[in-house]
Design an enzyme around this catalytic site. Structure first.
Site, PDB file in Angstrom:
ATOM      1  N   ARG A 139       0.811  -1.212   0.000  1.00  9.05           N
ATOM      2  CA  ARG A 139       0.000   0.000   0.000  1.00  9.05           C
ATOM      3  C   ARG A 139       0.846   1.264   0.000  1.00  9.05           C
ATOM      4  NH1 ARG A 139      -2.269  -3.839   2.934  1.00  9.05           N
ATOM      5  NH2 ARG A 139      -1.305  -3.047   4.821  1.00  9.05           N
ATOM      6  N   GLU A 170       8.377  -9.618  14.540  1.00  7.35           N
ATOM      7  CA  GLU A 170       7.972 -10.125  15.855  1.00  7.35           C
ATOM      8  C   GLU A 170       7.926 -11.657  15.861  1.00  7.35           C
ATOM      9  OE1 GLU A 170       5.364  -7.779  14.229  1.00  7.35           O
ATOM     10  OE2 GLU A 170       7.115  -6.555  14.654  1.00  7.35           O
TER      11      GLU A 170
END
Length: 180
Positions: free
Chosen positions: A68, A105
């Site tokens: 995006r 993560e």
């Protein structure tokens, strides 16, 4: 200007951004800008606001982060009449590339730019739609820095300050709206 949601916004950008719970996995609230992009006046307002922030920095090239971020960067580059390049995931760019592998993560990822896309005269802004944990944005900064880029600033439409991503960014940073 709408820096960090501090002033009233004619277009109330948040009402144009769809919130999707449990995407891409349970417990995540996804902020979908596709509903913003389909509203021409709101999208134009976003591009004008980001452009007005970036023009003060005297940038002459923007890099958009997949995927995006491409939409944001291409529109801003067009509005400012400057160049645009892509920061992509591994294996998506043709020709020689420069890459950086970084920790997420829950795993690792690799970003790439095309070799030769940066010249010493480029004053670069890195753009994306959302700043969450800051890992991808900081990896983009490190990747472009490794190619001797002059990174002037970074900007997004949305910032999620509760994830502390801005603390990881080793560059000037701007966002138009925040979700606490």
């Amino acid at each position: 200007m709408i820096h960090n949601d501090s002033t009233q916004n004619l277009f109330d950008l948040k009402r144009h951004i769809r919130e999707i719970p449990d995407f891409p996995e349970p417990g995540i609230l996804f902020y979908d800008i596709s509903t913003l992009i389909k509203q021409p006046e709101a999208w134009t307002h976003v591009i004008e606001e980001l452009s007005s922030i970036l023009v003060e920095s005297k940038i002459n090239m923007v890099y958009g982060i997949e995927a995006r971020g491409f939409l944001v960067a291409a529109a801003v580059a067009h509005h400012l009449n400057i160049g645009m390049q892509m920061i992509r995931k591994k294996g998506k760019l043709p020709g020689e590339t420069i890459s950086l592998t970084y920790d997420l993560e829950y795993g690792v990822d690799t970003l790439e730019i095309q070799s030769g896309s940066i010249t010493p005269k480029h004053r670069i802004a890195i753009l994306d739609d959302v700043l969450a944990t800051g890992g991808t944005m900081q990896a983009a900064i490190e990747l472009l820095s490794s190619a001797q880029a002059e990174i002037i600033c970074c900007a997004t439409i949305i910032e999620l300050p509760f994830l502390n991503g801005k603390e990881k960014i080793k560059s000037e940073f701007h966002s138009l709206i925040t979700y606490d």
